[in-house]
Scaffold this motif. Sequence first.
Motif, short mmCIF file in Angstrom:
data_model
loop_
_atom_site.label_atom_id
_atom_site.label_comp_id
_atom_site.label_asym_id
_atom_site.label_seq_id
_atom_site.Cartn_x
_atom_site.Cartn_y
_atom_site.Cartn_z
N ILE A 65 39.88 -84.39 18.06
CA ILE A 65 40.08 -85.79 18.42
C ILE A 65 40.08 -86.65 17.16
CG2 ILE A 65 39.16 -87.75 19.71
CD1 ILE A 65 40.09 -85.48 21.48
N GLU A 66 41.11 -87.48 17.03
CA GLU A 66 41.15 -88.45 15.94
C GLU A 66 40.86 -89.84 16.50
OE1 GLU A 66 44.70 -88.48 13.64
OE2 GLU A 66 44.33 -86.52 12.72
N LEU A 67 39.88 -90.52 15.94
CA LEU A 67 39.67 -91.92 16.26
C LEU A 67 40.78 -92.72 15.60
CD1 LEU A 67 35.82 -92.11 15.65
CD2 LEU A 67 37.04 -91.51 17.75
N ALA A 68 41.24 -93.80 16.23
CA ALA A 68 42.42 -94.50 15.71
C ALA A 68 42.35 -95.99 15.95
CB ALA A 68 43.69 -93.92 16.34
N VAL A 69 43.01 -96.74 15.05
CA VAL A 69 43.22 -98.17 15.19
C VAL A 69 44.72 -98.40 15.32
CG1 VAL A 69 42.96 -100.45 14.14
CG2 VAL A 69 41.16 -98.73 13.85
N ILE A 77 47.47 -97.73 12.61
CA ILE A 77 47.06 -98.31 11.33
C ILE A 77 46.16 -97.36 10.56
CG2 ILE A 77 45.83 -100.24 10.25
CD1 ILE A 77 46.51 -101.93 12.68
N ALA A 78 45.24 -96.74 11.28
CA ALA A 78 44.32 -95.80 10.66
C ALA A 78 43.89 -94.78 11.70
CB ALA A 78 43.09 -96.52 10.10
N SER A 79 43.66 -93.55 11.28
CA SER A 79 43.15 -92.53 12.18
C SER A 79 42.39 -91.48 11.37
CB SER A 79 44.29 -91.86 12.97
OG SER A 79 45.15 -91.15 12.12
N LYS A 80 41.34 -90.95 11.96
CA LYS A 80 40.54 -89.95 11.25
C LYS A 80 39.72 -89.15 12.25
CE LYS A 80 39.10 -91.00 7.23
NZ LYS A 80 38.39 -91.58 6.06
N LYS A 81 39.64 -87.85 12.01
CA LYS A 81 38.77 -87.00 12.82
C LYS A 81 37.34 -87.18 12.32
CE LYS A 81 37.83 -82.22 14.13
NZ LYS A 81 38.17 -80.79 13.91
N ARG A 82 36.44 -87.56 13.22
CA ARG A 82 35.07 -87.82 12.81
C ARG A 82 34.06 -86.96 13.56
NH1 ARG A 82 34.35 -88.63 8.03
NH2 ARG A 82 34.75 -90.68 7.12
N GLN A 83 34.52 -86.02 14.38
CA GLN A 83 33.60 -85.08 15.01
C GLN A 83 33.53 -83.85 14.14
OE1 GLN A 83 34.54 -83.93 19.02
NE2 GLN A 83 32.63 -82.84 19.32
N GLY A 84 32.36 -83.56 13.61
CA GLY A 84 32.23 -82.43 12.70
C GLY A 84 30.85 -82.35 12.09
N GLU A 85 30.76 -81.70 10.93
CA GLU A 85 29.48 -81.46 10.28
C GLU A 85 29.29 -82.30 9.03
OE1 GLU A 85 27.26 -79.50 11.61
OE2 GLU A 85 28.55 -78.77 13.23
N GLY A 86 30.24 -83.17 8.71
CA GLY A 86 30.14 -83.97 7.49
C GLY A 86 29.10 -85.06 7.59
N PRO A 87 28.72 -85.65 6.45
CA PRO A 87 27.67 -86.69 6.43
C PRO A 87 28.06 -87.97 7.18
CG PRO A 87 28.75 -86.51 4.30
CD PRO A 87 29.22 -85.35 5.10
N GLU A 88 29.36 -88.21 7.40
CA GLU A 88 29.80 -89.40 8.12
C GLU A 88 30.31 -89.07 9.52
OE1 GLU A 88 32.32 -92.08 5.99
OE2 GLU A 88 31.34 -91.70 4.08
N ASP A 89 30.12 -87.81 9.94
CA ASP A 89 30.63 -87.36 11.23
C ASP A 89 29.55 -87.40 12.31
OD1 ASP A 89 33.00 -86.81 9.95
OD2 ASP A 89 32.58 -84.68 9.70
N TYR A 90 29.99 -87.30 13.56
CA TYR A 90 29.08 -87.07 14.69
C TYR A 90 29.33 -85.67 15.20
CZ TYR A 90 33.33 -88.55 17.19
OH TYR A 90 34.63 -88.67 17.63
#
Length: 378
Positions: A65-69, A77-90
Amino acid sequence: MKIVLIKTALYISATFLAFTLFAQEYTFKKVKEIRVESLTDVGIRDYDPKKDIFVGFIDKRSEGIELAVFDANGNIIASKKRQGEGPEDYQSSALTMGFSSDGNIWVQTSIELLKYDLEFNLIDRVRFEPTSTTVVYSGPWSKFVPLTKGSQVSFIMTASNMSINTSLEWIPSKTNMVEYYDVASKSIKSEVLLSSRKVYEGIENEEFPAVAIPIFTLDDRNGDLYFTTSIDNEITVYNPINWNVIQRISVKQEFFEALDDIPLKESNLGLSNKSPLYSRNQKILKFDSDLLGLIYVKEISEAANELRKSNGETFWMRDPEFQRVILFKDGVQLPGELTSPSGLVQMTLPINRVLVKVVNEEEELDYYLYEIWELVKK
């Protein structure tokens, strides 16, 4: 491809215009189309009128899933996958998302609330210990509902029109329908006993298990919370600070035959192995005037449902033909009901408008279509 789309649009428009169930002083008028270039599912969850942008997600299936604007025309305008193990992810799936009062983006999961900027860089996060967790297999289910304002907020922990977690020992009379995170005490609290709803006490029928699912929306102007359940005949307006009842709005659905015996008793409110085919409420629409809306889906017979399956038709609850819109003015239900215009209503927009996701079964289309409709007097 365009010919198929035009035929589908004409068919939906003709069906919408032909619907004449009782007199209704309001109607929907199409204002604009929004096309999002994507081969996979797109969901829009909130709108910022100051910046004229939307926030939502793009379900890229195996890629995640990519979060998007999106801008006002549907451009990404912007999109990024934020589900994961990174420090800025959930790590767990996102349940809700929406714009914060300072123009950033809230993303809420079962175990934390995150704030991102418009490029999905992490600004802040709050972790909490839930009583249970929920998994969503696509993008955020619905709009984020803050109960207070500021950089740190209290908020409802579940999504509207999402089943609450229950166990086999579930006792409806002791079940609270709203669980929320209280920022002042940094703890989880709950309110709105199911047994306090008018739908709760009535005719007993152990052979008819009905599931009460919480449905709610916030009035962004004054912070009032509008609440009902999937099988309810009342919309209750709460002050979410002290949970006092501000107003009770009676509802009469034209097509609620399976639930004609409501109010119900505890034996009605159980778990069932069968997919329920009865009518149910789905969404509350708070317009920016004295108008309020309630969307419910008509029931379907078991035979008709099996026929739809065998014909490969859209799941009946996602078919606009089964959707009905009830309107209220100053807390009083207006006569008549409207069909959902061209698709499934996602949320309200300023100037008494709604965002509609167009139902289209043509898999070869390389975009997802949304439309904006305005509620106007005839």
